[in-house]
Design a protein around this motif. Structure first.
Motif, mmCIF file in Angstrom:
data_model
loop_
_atom_site.group_PDB
_atom_site.id
_atom_site.type_symbol
_atom_site.label_atom_id
_atom_site.label_comp_id
_atom_site.label_asym_id
_atom_site.label_seq_id
_atom_site.Cartn_x
_atom_site.Cartn_y
_atom_site.Cartn_z
ATOM 1 N N UNK A 25 8.354 9.347 22.396
ATOM 2 C CA UNK A 25 8.419 8.923 23.798
ATOM 3 C C UNK A 25 9.846 8.547 24.165
ATOM 4 N N UNK A 26 10.543 7.923 23.237
ATOM 5 C CA UNK A 26 11.928 7.495 23.496
ATOM 6 C C UNK A 26 12.904 8.641 23.266
ATOM 7 N N UNK A 27 12.675 9.428 22.221
ATOM 8 C CA UNK A 27 13.541 10.573 21.973
ATOM 9 C C UNK A 27 14.959 10.129 21.690
ATOM 10 N N UNK A 28 15.925 10.738 22.377
ATOM 11 C CA UNK A 28 17.331 10.382 22.217
ATOM 12 C C UNK A 28 17.937 10.995 20.976
ATOM 13 N N UNK A 29 19.153 10.568 20.688
ATOM 14 C CA UNK A 29 19.856 11.060 19.502
ATOM 15 C C UNK A 29 20.694 9.945 18.911
ATOM 16 N N UNK A 30 20.963 10.072 17.617
ATOM 17 C CA UNK A 30 21.940 9.230 16.924
ATOM 18 C C UNK A 30 22.802 10.160 16.094
ATOM 19 N N UNK A 31 24.112 10.095 16.294
ATOM 20 C CA UNK A 31 25.000 10.977 15.548
ATOM 21 C C UNK A 31 26.340 10.307 15.299
ATOM 22 N N UNK A 32 26.950 10.699 14.194
ATOM 23 C CA UNK A 32 28.289 10.213 13.832
ATOM 24 C C UNK A 32 28.296 8.705 13.599
ATOM 25 N N UNK A 33 27.580 8.281 12.573
ATOM 26 C CA UNK A 33 27.534 6.871 12.175
ATOM 27 C C UNK A 33 28.216 6.748 10.820
ATOM 28 N N UNK A 34 29.204 5.869 10.735
ATOM 29 C CA UNK A 34 29.989 5.700 9.518
ATOM 30 C C UNK A 34 29.942 4.235 9.092
ATOM 31 N N UNK A 65 0.217 3.674 21.927
ATOM 32 C CA UNK A 65 0.589 5.035 21.576
ATOM 33 C C UNK A 65 2.060 5.289 21.889
ATOM 34 N N UNK A 66 2.781 5.867 20.921
ATOM 35 C CA UNK A 66 4.213 6.112 21.089
ATOM 36 C C UNK A 66 4.560 7.569 20.784
ATOM 37 N N UNK A 67 3.657 8.485 21.101
ATOM 38 C CA UNK A 67 3.909 9.903 20.876
ATOM 39 C C UNK A 67 4.102 10.615 22.217
ATOM 40 N N UNK A 68 5.131 11.490 22.257
ATOM 41 C CA UNK A 68 5.413 12.232 23.475
ATOM 42 C C UNK A 68 6.019 13.579 23.154
ATOM 43 N N UNK A 69 6.863 14.067 24.035
ATOM 44 C CA UNK A 69 7.430 15.409 23.913
ATOM 45 C C UNK A 69 8.931 15.400 23.657
ATOM 46 N N UNK A 70 9.494 14.260 23.345
ATOM 47 C CA UNK A 70 10.943 14.146 23.217
ATOM 48 C C UNK A 70 11.296 13.900 21.744
ATOM 49 N N UNK A 71 11.528 14.989 21.030
ATOM 50 C CA UNK A 71 11.803 14.900 19.598
ATOM 51 C C UNK A 71 13.227 14.383 19.391
ATOM 52 N N UNK A 72 13.409 13.270 18.697
ATOM 53 C CA UNK A 72 14.758 12.721 18.509
ATOM 54 C C UNK A 72 15.585 13.562 17.542
ATOM 55 N N UNK A 73 16.900 13.483 17.723
ATOM 56 C CA UNK A 73 17.861 14.138 16.844
ATOM 57 C C UNK A 73 18.669 13.073 16.121
ATOM 58 N N UNK A 74 18.680 13.124 14.803
ATOM 59 C CA UNK A 74 19.441 12.167 14.005
ATOM 60 C C UNK A 74 20.271 12.952 13.001
ATOM 61 N N UNK A 75 21.603 12.782 13.082
ATOM 62 C CA UNK A 75 22.470 13.577 12.220
ATOM 63 C C UNK A 75 23.796 12.865 11.950
ATOM 64 N N UNK A 76 24.358 13.194 10.798
ATOM 65 C CA UNK A 76 25.673 12.716 10.388
ATOM 66 C C UNK A 76 25.713 11.187 10.255
ATOM 67 N N UNK A 77 24.969 10.695 9.286
ATOM 68 C CA UNK A 77 24.898 9.263 8.979
ATOM 69 C C UNK A 77 25.500 9.071 7.588
#
Length: 483
Positions: free
Chosen positions: A375-384, A409-421
């Motif tokens: 539901x929240x989706x979003x992205x997290x990237x470039x964490x050092x 319920x916290x399921x929706x259509x916005x798949x989060x992106x998490x990369x470069x941690x």
């Protein structure tokens, strides 16, 4: 702002943009070139953090003092001094700026609204007590609640659309929240809520706000405050620029403590947060960029630092990522997480640097945490993350959870992106339930996790990893096993 600072700011923006563009460029290269270029980038990462700090700078103020005693303030903690403080701030602003001084002593007040070019300074021995009379925090102002913009009770310290502002000194801000005041509205018995009393999850509170957001109700028509049970923030800067919060102590907060919202060029330096109420996050930059959190001590009832960017549809409406944030030289004690990204994260978070911190408490759940859902989706990237000493945590050293959920319920259509941690030079004496806990999504696995020179001892379960591309380990041991 000085011409030198302006020139430096634009120069650093260009350098940072070029540096972060390399991440995108690398994805188009062949494997050998990519490996070589990533090595170069990693060497430059902390230079980028230094450039962010230089870019932020600090505000400066005229050498003029406006003592609240000269505007009728009375020490002792029983007489309300809201008008005297407001008059001193108004006079300081009208004169072109300077320092509004709260001297040693106990001063009772209502909400404090800051204005441009004003440094609100607490002398050592000063304690500002915020009234428990909820009507003092009306009329409602433009603020937010858990990543959703609303009209609500004024934050205890508030600024909207101001530039060059500061809260400094060695004194204490006491929100006077407790089991009798503000905290019971969270709905938990341990915080004073009584069965049958109104609470934030009642239909006229958070569910009503969800409906307003789904219906596209303008922020100015999302009116809460009196008759509702949504607690105010302690200190919030909304749409502000060049902000300094330095040296002061915050305790007994109603809700989140320090909340830069849609703000930029923010420094939080040498601050102590010692507040164990519900949702008492220490510092929550949201929709904010160029933020430096340094030399602080956090002992909290929730996340020590939580970087946010709006919740669900409201976050996607605003669509301002939080980015270019440096956390260093901080000490984390109790809390749900040391440095956290989420859970209100729908507009995304990027370019976060954490270094030279200590985290240690039997009541600290995680060291580094990323939390979201579909539901929240979003992205997290470039964490050092570099040079971190962890004494003990309850659950995990690094936790990435894409199934985070409260309020049903916290399921929706916005798949989060998490990369470069990336974690480097991290030592952990007691790793808790898991050394590393990752719960990604099959549709979009977590990518780019790297551990270098990481030692984790005494974790009940070394690894629990779901839907994550292979992790890069260099000189890493968990429970004396090399990875």
């Amino acid at each position: 702002m000085s011409l030198r600072l302006i020139r430096n700011r634009y120069r650093n923006i260009l350098l940072l943009a070029l540096g972060f563009m390399l991440v995108t460029v690398f994805s188009c290269k062949n494997a050998k070139e990519k490996t070589q270029d990533e090595a170069v980038l990693k060497e430059d990462v902390w230079a980028q953090a230094d450039a962010i700090i230089q870019e932020i700078g600090k505000p400066s103020f005229a050498d003029t003092t406006f003592n609240i005693l000269d505007y009728g303030a009375q020490e002792g903690g029983t007489v309300l001094n809201a008008d005297a403080i407001a008059d001193a701030i108004e006079a300081c602003n009208a004169a072109g700026g300077g320092r509004v001084l709260i001297p040693a002593g106990r001063f009772l007040t209502g909400p404090i609204h800051l204005k441009s070019n004003v440094n609100l300074h607490l002398e050592e021995g000063a304690e500002v007590l915020f009234t428990t009379d909820k009507s003092a925090y009306l009329p409602v102002v433009h603020t937010s609640y858990e990543g959703m913009e609303i009209m609500n009770y004024s934050p205890l310290i508030y600024a909207k659309g101001q530039k060059n502002i500061a809260v400094t000194g060695k004194g204490t801000f006491n929100g006077q929240a407790d089991k009798e005041n503000w905290w019971p509205w969270c709905g938990a018995e341990r915080y004073g809520h009584k069965e049958g009393a109104p609470k934030q999850k009642d239909d006229h509170n958070i569910p009503a706000l969800f409906t307003m957001i789904e219906d596209g109700t303008p922020v100015e028509e999302r009116i809460f405050g009196e008759g509702h049970q949504l607690r105010p923030l302690f200190l919030e800067t909304l749409e502000c620029e060049n902000v300094l919060i330095q040296g002061v102590t915050f305790t007994n907060a109603p809700f989140w403590v320090i909340h830069p919202l849609k703000s930029k060029y923010v420094t939080v330096d040498g601050v102590t947060v010692n507040s164990h109420g519900p949702n008492n996050d220490g510092c929550d930059p949201e929709y904010s960029k160029y933020v430096h959190i340094t030399n602080c001590k956090f002992n909290t009832g929730d996340d020590c630092i939580a970087i946010k960017s709006g919740r669900n549809g409201d976050g996607r409406r605003v669509n301002i990522p939080s980015e270019n944030i440096v956390v260093e030289n901080c000490d984390m004690k109790d809390g749900h997480g040391g440095v956290v990204m989420g859970s209100e994260i729908s507009a995304g978070v990027r370019n976060v640097f954490v270094r030279n911190c200590t985290m240690n408490s039997p009541n600290l759940d995680r060291a580094i945490r990323i939390k979201t859902n579909t539901l929240r989706g979003g992205f997290v990237e470039n964490v050092y993350v570099k040079d971190i000493e962890v004494g003990q945590v309850k659950e995990a050293v690094l936790k990435i959870n894409t199934y985070y959920g409260i309020y049903g319920k916290q399921e929706g259509e916005f798949i989060p992106t998490i990369q470069n941690i990336n974690l480097e030079n991290v030592t952990v004496e007691n790793g808790g339930k898991y050394g590393l806990l990752i719960q990604g999504r099959e549709e979009k696995p977590v990518t780019g996790i790297s551990f270098k020179n990481v030692t984790i001892k005494n974790a009940d379960t070394p690894l629990k990893v779901e839907h994550c591309e292979p992790i890069s380990y260099t000189n890493t041991t968990i429970n004396q096993k090399s990875y």
